[in-house]
Every structure is written in C-alpha cells, then in structure tokens.
Scaffold this active site. Structure first.
Site, PDB file in Angstrom:
ATOM      1  N   THR A 126      29.716  35.121  42.835  1.00  0.00           N
ATOM      2  CA  THR A 126      29.496  36.315  42.016  1.00  0.00           C
ATOM      3  C   THR A 126      28.813  36.024  40.682  1.00  0.00           C
ATOM      4  OG1 THR A 126      30.698  37.914  40.651  1.00  0.00           O
ATOM      5  CG2 THR A 126      31.936  36.006  41.345  1.00  0.00           C
ATOM      6  N   GLU A 128      29.727  37.255  38.089  1.00  0.00           N
ATOM      7  CA  GLU A 128      30.821  37.174  37.110  1.00  0.00           C
ATOM      8  C   GLU A 128      31.018  35.717  36.657  1.00  0.00           C
ATOM      9  OE1 GLU A 128      32.319  39.903  35.911  1.00  0.00           O
ATOM     10  OE2 GLU A 128      34.017  39.006  34.873  1.00  0.00           O
ATOM     11  N   TYR A 150      39.284  36.149  37.396  1.00  0.00           N
ATOM     12  CA  TYR A 150      38.509  36.321  38.636  1.00  0.00           C
ATOM     13  C   TYR A 150      37.292  35.397  38.623  1.00  0.00           C
ATOM     14  CZ  TYR A 150      35.095  38.613  41.758  1.00  0.00           C
ATOM     15  OH  TYR A 150      34.135  38.882  42.709  1.00  0.00           O
ATOM     16  N   LYS A 154      36.591  32.303  41.183  1.00  0.00           N
ATOM     17  CA  LYS A 154      35.400  32.296  42.044  1.00  0.00           C
ATOM     18  C   LYS A 154      34.542  31.055  41.780  1.00  0.00           C
ATOM     19  CE  LYS A 154      35.204  36.135  44.623  1.00  0.00           C
ATOM     20  NZ  LYS A 154      34.814  36.208  46.031  1.00  0.00           N
TER      21      LYS A 154
HETATM   22  P1  NAP Z   1      36.200  44.793  48.424  1.00  0.00           P
HETATM   23  O1  NAP Z   1      35.618  46.091  48.905  1.00  0.00           O
HETATM   24  O2  NAP Z   1      37.208  44.824  47.338  1.00  0.00           O
HETATM   25  O3  NAP Z   1      36.833  44.057  49.708  1.00  0.00           O
HETATM   26  C1  NAP Z   1      37.662  42.943  49.571  1.00  0.00           C
HETATM   27  C2  NAP Z   1      38.245  42.623  50.920  1.00  0.00           C
HETATM   28  O4  NAP Z   1      39.105  41.478  50.805  1.00  0.00           O
HETATM   29  C3  NAP Z   1      39.117  43.747  51.516  1.00  0.00           C
HETATM   30  O5  NAP Z   1      38.858  43.826  52.893  1.00  0.00           O
HETATM   31  C4  NAP Z   1      40.527  43.238  51.283  1.00  0.00           C
HETATM   32  O6  NAP Z   1      41.471  43.735  52.204  1.00  0.00           O
HETATM   33  C5  NAP Z   1      40.315  41.746  51.500  1.00  0.00           C
HETATM   34  N1  NAP Z   1      41.406  40.924  50.974  1.00  0.00           N
HETATM   35  C6  NAP Z   1      41.971  40.979  49.753  1.00  0.00           C
HETATM   36  N2  NAP Z   1      42.934  40.045  49.641  1.00  0.00           N
HETATM   37  C7  NAP Z   1      42.988  39.398  50.835  1.00  0.00           C
HETATM   38  C8  NAP Z   1      43.793  38.345  51.342  1.00  0.00           C
HETATM   39  N3  NAP Z   1      44.758  37.783  50.623  1.00  0.00           N
HETATM   40  N4  NAP Z   1      43.569  37.918  52.621  1.00  0.00           N
HETATM   41  C9  NAP Z   1      42.625  38.509  53.383  1.00  0.00           C
HETATM   42  N5  NAP Z   1      41.849  39.519  52.963  1.00  0.00           N
HETATM   43  C10 NAP Z   1      42.028  39.955  51.686  1.00  0.00           C
HETATM   44  O7  NAP Z   1      35.033  43.807  47.965  1.00  0.00           O
HETATM   45  P2  NAP Z   1      33.456  43.867  48.247  1.00  0.00           P
HETATM   46  O8  NAP Z   1      32.825  44.658  47.158  1.00  0.00           O
HETATM   47  O9  NAP Z   1      33.237  44.202  49.657  1.00  0.00           O
HETATM   48  O10 NAP Z   1      33.057  42.354  47.974  1.00  0.00           O
HETATM   49  C11 NAP Z   1      33.085  41.391  49.020  1.00  0.00           C
HETATM   50  C12 NAP Z   1      33.190  40.010  48.404  1.00  0.00           C
HETATM   51  O11 NAP Z   1      32.060  39.766  47.562  1.00  0.00           O
HETATM   52  C13 NAP Z   1      34.403  39.776  47.548  1.00  0.00           C
HETATM   53  O12 NAP Z   1      34.794  38.425  47.727  1.00  0.00           O
HETATM   54  C14 NAP Z   1      33.914  39.979  46.123  1.00  0.00           C
HETATM   55  O13 NAP Z   1      34.699  39.253  45.221  1.00  0.00           O
HETATM   56  C15 NAP Z   1      32.501  39.440  46.245  1.00  0.00           C
HETATM   57  N6  NAP Z   1      31.493  40.020  45.359  1.00  0.00           N
HETATM   58  C16 NAP Z   1      31.328  41.360  45.310  1.00  0.00           C
HETATM   59  C17 NAP Z   1      30.317  41.877  44.514  1.00  0.00           C
HETATM   60  C18 NAP Z   1      30.092  43.370  44.433  1.00  0.00           C
HETATM   61  O14 NAP Z   1      29.419  43.803  43.489  1.00  0.00           O
HETATM   62  N7  NAP Z   1      30.570  44.143  45.389  1.00  0.00           N
HETATM   63  C19 NAP Z   1      29.482  41.035  43.775  1.00  0.00           C
HETATM   64  C20 NAP Z   1      29.670  39.654  43.889  1.00  0.00           C
HETATM   65  C21 NAP Z   1      30.671  39.147  44.693  1.00  0.00           C
HETATM   66  P3  NAP Z   1      42.315  45.093  51.937  1.00  0.00           P
HETATM   67  O15 NAP Z   1      41.443  46.220  52.458  1.00  0.00           O
HETATM   68  O16 NAP Z   1      43.534  44.884  52.722  1.00  0.00           O
HETATM   69  O17 NAP Z   1      42.547  45.190  50.460  1.00  0.00           O
HETATM   70  O1  G4F Z   2      32.636  48.177  38.209  1.00  0.00           O
HETATM   71  P1  G4F Z   2      33.336  47.074  37.530  1.00  0.00           P
HETATM   72  O2  G4F Z   2      34.820  47.061  37.604  1.00  0.00           O
HETATM   73  O3  G4F Z   2      32.705  45.735  38.101  1.00  0.00           O
HETATM   74  P2  G4F Z   2      32.629  44.232  37.550  1.00  0.00           P
HETATM   75  O4  G4F Z   2      33.727  43.925  36.613  1.00  0.00           O
HETATM   76  O5  G4F Z   2      31.242  43.987  37.079  1.00  0.00           O
HETATM   77  O6  G4F Z   2      32.928  43.415  38.884  1.00  0.00           O
HETATM   78  C1  G4F Z   2      32.243  43.717  40.093  1.00  0.00           C
HETATM   79  O7  G4F Z   2      31.039  42.992  40.138  1.00  0.00           O
HETATM   80  C2  G4F Z   2      31.203  41.557  40.179  1.00  0.00           C
HETATM   81  C3  G4F Z   2      29.804  40.959  40.195  1.00  0.00           C
HETATM   82  O8  G4F Z   2      29.358  40.773  38.873  1.00  0.00           O
HETATM   83  C4  G4F Z   2      31.988  41.215  41.432  1.00  0.00           C
HETATM   84  F1  G4F Z   2      32.101  39.878  41.544  1.00  0.00           F
HETATM   85  C5  G4F Z   2      33.356  41.868  41.366  1.00  0.00           C
HETATM   86  O9  G4F Z   2      34.078  41.589  42.561  1.00  0.00           O
HETATM   87  C6  G4F Z   2      33.168  43.376  41.261  1.00  0.00           C
HETATM   88  O10 G4F Z   2      32.591  43.830  42.459  1.00  0.00           O
HETATM   89  O11 G4F Z   2      32.949  47.055  35.985  1.00  0.00           O
HETATM   90  C7  G4F Z   2      31.611  47.041  35.566  1.00  0.00           C
HETATM   91  C8  G4F Z   2      31.547  47.244  34.059  1.00  0.00           C
HETATM   92  C9  G4F Z   2      32.485  46.345  33.269  1.00  0.00           C
HETATM   93  O12 G4F Z   2      31.813  45.849  32.157  1.00  0.00           O
HETATM   94  C10 G4F Z   2      33.606  47.264  32.806  1.00  0.00           C
HETATM   95  O13 G4F Z   2      34.200  46.902  31.570  1.00  0.00           O
HETATM   96  O14 G4F Z   2      31.965  48.587  33.780  1.00  0.00           O
HETATM   97  C11 G4F Z   2      32.825  48.556  32.668  1.00  0.00           C
HETATM   98  N1  G4F Z   2      33.664  49.760  32.701  1.00  0.00           N
HETATM   99  C12 G4F Z   2      33.658  50.747  31.771  1.00  0.00           C
HETATM  100  N2  G4F Z   2      34.561  51.670  32.067  1.00  0.00           N
HETATM  101  C13 G4F Z   2      34.585  50.059  33.628  1.00  0.00           C
HETATM  102  C14 G4F Z   2      35.153  51.272  33.239  1.00  0.00           C
HETATM  103  N3  G4F Z   2      34.953  49.418  34.756  1.00  0.00           N
HETATM  104  C15 G4F Z   2      35.911  50.008  35.513  1.00  0.00           C
HETATM  105  N4  G4F Z   2      36.262  49.410  36.667  1.00  0.00           N
HETATM  106  N5  G4F Z   2      36.513  51.196  35.158  1.00  0.00           N
HETATM  107  C16 G4F Z   2      36.170  51.860  34.019  1.00  0.00           C
HETATM  108  O15 G4F Z   2      36.716  52.921  33.697  1.00  0.00           O
END
Ligand code: NAP
Ligand code: G4F
Length: 344
Positions: A126, A128, A150, A154
């Site tokens: 990520t 992050e 987090y 990661k």
């Molecule tokens: P997500 O929608 O939150 O999905 C996370 C998945 O992990 C869910 O299926 C969840 O299951 C499962 N999980 C959580 N804890 C677990 C455990 N202990 N054992 C097995 N499964 C578990 O996340 P996403 O947005 O699809 O992201 C996919 C991956 O990419 C994650 O690793 C995230 O950290 C990473 N990532 C995401 C982004 C982004 O912007 N989306 C960016 C960079 C990296 P439940 O449904 O049971 O909760």
């Molecule tokens: O949507 P966010 O919670 O995503 P964040 O923290 O960037 O993390 C996501 O992206 C990562 C990749 O860079 C992944 F690895 C991670 O698993 C996840 O998918 O927050 C985005 C931004 C932050 O700066 C937060 O402070 O939005 C700001 N924010 C402002 N108001 C908020 C809010 N975030 C959340 N969740 N809720 C708010 O009300």
C-alpha cells in the site's frame, strides 16, 4: 487444464473485482473467506460471480489453516488481499493489525515455502507505507515512512515478500497500490462514506455528512483497473514490485465537491478547520460538517504515485478517470436506494 487461483479477502472490494477478472480469464477460482455469523457475499453477488467462486474458510491468524488450505488446493497463483484494511482502526487495534497485516502474510509465505513453493504470490502492499512522503511523486525507489500501525504492519509484510523472493526464490510480488475505490468500497472509507452519505441526504434519510480532515490528499483510482495490474504482475517472467497509481492527487474536499455535484447539490464552503461547513447553495442547508473524532493521531497528508514502471513493464493502463469514478459511486448509491436496497 485451467490454472488455479486462490484469492484471500474474497469478501472485500478488490476480492470481488479480482475474482471476476480471473473467472473471465478461465481460472478455477478459490475464494478464501473469514468465517463469521453471516458471511457477506454482496460484492461478489453484485458482480454476478458468487456462485462461480469456490469458497474456503481461511483466517490469516491461523497457520495450520493456511498450511492445510495450500496443501489441499495447490494453487498456481495466490493473491493475498486479506487484511485489517482500515487505517483509522489500526490506531485502536495496533496489535491485532500487526498480527493480521504484518505477520499474516508471513504465515502464508512460510506455508508456501513448505507445501507449494511453485505457487506465484501477490502481496497487497500500500501507498500508506510512504506515509510522511520522502519524495513527490512516490515510486518503487522512494523510501518508506509509515504513519500508522497499519502502514508499519504492511511494511513488514512488504519486506518479507521481498525477502522470501531473494532468500528462497519464491515468485513473490508486492503491489504498492495507491487508494482505489468503487461502488463496492467499504462504507467506512471516506469516498464511499461521501457517496453513500450524499445519496442518503438526497433521499431524506440523513441530515448531514460529518467528516474529518478535508485537506488530506489522495491519489484515487478505480479498483477494477487495479486488479488488472495484480494479475499482470504474476504473469511476468520475473517477480518484482510495482507502484500502481493514477499520478493525480485530490483533496477530500475536492472529492466531496465532485460527489455533491453528481448528487445534484451545489456546495459552497465557509469557515476553517473544525468550523468548516459545506452548504448547499440551492437549499441553504448545511450538508457537510467536520468533527475531530474523524481525525487521526498521525495523518498521511499527501499521496501521489508514479506508475511509469507498471505502464512500461506490465503495459498497465488506467481506464476510469477520477470524474467517472466519483460519478459511478454516487450513481450506484442513488440507484441502490431507489431500488429499496440498503447501503452496505
Ligand atoms: P477490504 O474491502 O477491507 O477487504 C479486506 C478483506 O480481508 C475482507 O474480505 C475481509 O474479510 C478480509 N479479512 C480481514 N481480516 C481477515 C483475517 N484475519 N483472515 C482472513 N481474511 C480477513 O479491502 P480492499 O479495499 O479490498 O483491499 C484489499 C487489500 O489491498 C487489503 O489488504 C488492503 O489492505 C490492500 N490495499 C487496499 C487499497 C485500497 O485503496 N483499497 C490500497 C492499497 C492496499 P471480512 O469480509 O470478513 O471482513
Ligand atoms: O478513505 P480512507 O479511510 O483511506 P486511507 O486511510 O487512505 O486508506 C486506504 O487507502 C490505503 C492506500 O493508501 C489502503 F492501504 C488502506 O487499506 C485503505 O484502503 O481515508 C482517506 C483520507 C484520510 O486522510 C482521512 O484522514 O480521508 C481522510 N478523511 C477525512 N474524513 C476520512 C474522513 N477518512 C475516513 N475514513 N472517514 C472520514 O470521515
């Protein structure tokens, strides 16, 4: 014979899009899900792939479960998407997050080494990990400086992936993905909180949208485009790490502006910091407020990625623009409410 893929985190946003892509490409797809009282399959159902994916119970906390699963399925490719993926929660549950996101992938790597060393491995890393950014834009050579439990967890998994590739010759790739969103995004993440909140306000189901830091900037892309990069990484001759990003950055407030427009509002902003408010010019009502409870102990202020290596080596392309992404998310939530469906 069709190739066999195991996708962990199959009930999440990326899991659903990746399963669809793998099925379209003829894979036999196994979806590893975490057992719960009611397993949430709604994302795979919305994409019409729930029945085609073979579900296997799986938890990143349990080494023996991982070992047995890999021994039995013997996948050709394993995509580790499972994680405690909510950054804000990681400040409340740092030890749990370290175990799942930091040590969990190591449990998979050790299991692969023991029972399926030929399987190709993708680790969901990520942006992050860049945290307090040390260069602009961020690419594969940018030093890391995580700002949340987090991000730290990661980073452990990222280096373990690199280490197992270098030490044991595993085909292990780390995809350093910047934020990617979609109508299937979890509702606690800011983009979906905004699209769902505005759709509810539009339907008289909610008064206001209460957010945290409006100034944080993110490089937001479409999840459907990003899973193509994951697959492509595992099809290369050599395992490597890649940044996947749009190369554009926008503030949370800019996201709200676009989404409000897509929902038919016309926002004007007034006040600063916690007194900042977004007011609908048409009705004069306050739609957006700021509350300290949504601020984080340490923030990642600015992310913008450089995906030129992925474009060059993987031939990866962006298909969905920022404007279209926001429009799709708002439209999907408005349509769900119009169809009497809950916003999950
Ligand atoms: P997500 O929608 O939150 O999905 C996370 C998945 O992990 C869910 O299926 C969840 O299951 C499962 N999980 C959580 N804890 C677990 C455990 N202990 N054992 C097995 N499964 C578990 O996340 P996403 O947005 O699809 O992201 C996919 C991956 O990419 C994650 O690793 C995230 O950290 C990473 N990532 C995401 C982004 C982004 O912007 N989306 C960016 C960079 C990296 P439940 O449904 O049971 O909760
Ligand atoms: O949507 P966010 O919670 O995503 P964040 O923290 O960037 O993390 C996501 O992206 C990562 C990749 O860079 C992944 F690895 C991670 O698993 C996840 O998918 O927050 C985005 C931004 C932050 O700066 C937060 O402070 O939005 C700001 N924010 C402002 N108001 C908020 C809010 N975030 C959340 N969740 N809720 C708010 O009300």
């Amino acid at each position: 014979m069709s190739r066999r893929a195991l996708v962990t985190g199959v009930t999440g946003q990326d899991g659903a899009y990746l399963c669809r892509l793998l099925l379209e490409r003829g894979y036999e797809v196994y979806g590893a899900y975490r057992r719960s009282a009611s397993v949430n399959l709604w994302r795979m159902e919305e994409l019409g792939v729930a029945k085609a994916v073979q579900l296997v119970p799986f938890d990143l906390i349990e080494l023996t479960n991982i070992l047995r699963t890999l021994e039995k399925i013997q996948p050709d490719e394993l995509y580790n998407l499972a994680a405690q993926s909510f950054v804000a929660l990681s400040f409340e549950q740092p030890i749990y997050t370290a175990d799942i996101d930091g040590v969990g992938p190591l449990r998979i790597l050790e299991s692969l080494r023991a029972v399926a060393p030929g399987c190709r491995f993708y680790q969901a890393s990520t942006s992050e990990m860049f945290g307090k950014v040390q260069a602009i834009p961020q690419n594969e050579a940018t030093p890391f400086y995580p700002r949340s439990p987090y991000g730290v967890a990661k980073l452990h998994a990222h280096w373990m992936t690199v280490n197992y590739r270098e030490s044991y010759g595993l085909f292990a790739c780390s995809g350093i993905l910047f934020n990617h969103e979609s109508p299937l995004r979890g509702i606690e993440f800011v983009t979906r909180k905004i699209s769902a909140g505005l759709a509810r306000i539009r339907n008289g189901l909610q008064e206001e949208l209460v957010l945290g830091n409006l100034e944080a900037k993110r490089d937001w892309g479409f999840a459907g485009d990003y899973v193509e990069a994951m697959h492509s990484m595992l099809q290369q001759e050599k395992a490597d790490d890649f940044v996947i990003a749009t190369g554009e950055t926008r503030s949370v407030q800019e996201f709200v502006d676009r989404a409000a427009e897509a929902a038919g509002f016309d926002l004007a902003w007034e006040g600063e910091s916690e007194a900042r408010r977004g007011i609908d010019r048409k009705s004069g009502k306050t739609l957006v407020r700021v509350a300290p409870e949504f601020y984080r102990p340490a923030e990642v202020d600015y992310l913008i990625g450089d995906a030129s290596k992925a474009r060059r080596v993987l031939g990866w392309k962006l298909r969905v623009s920022f404007a279209e992404l926001v429009e799709r998310m708002v439209r999907a939530d408005l349509d769900r409410l119009a169809a009497g469906k809950p916003l999950l």
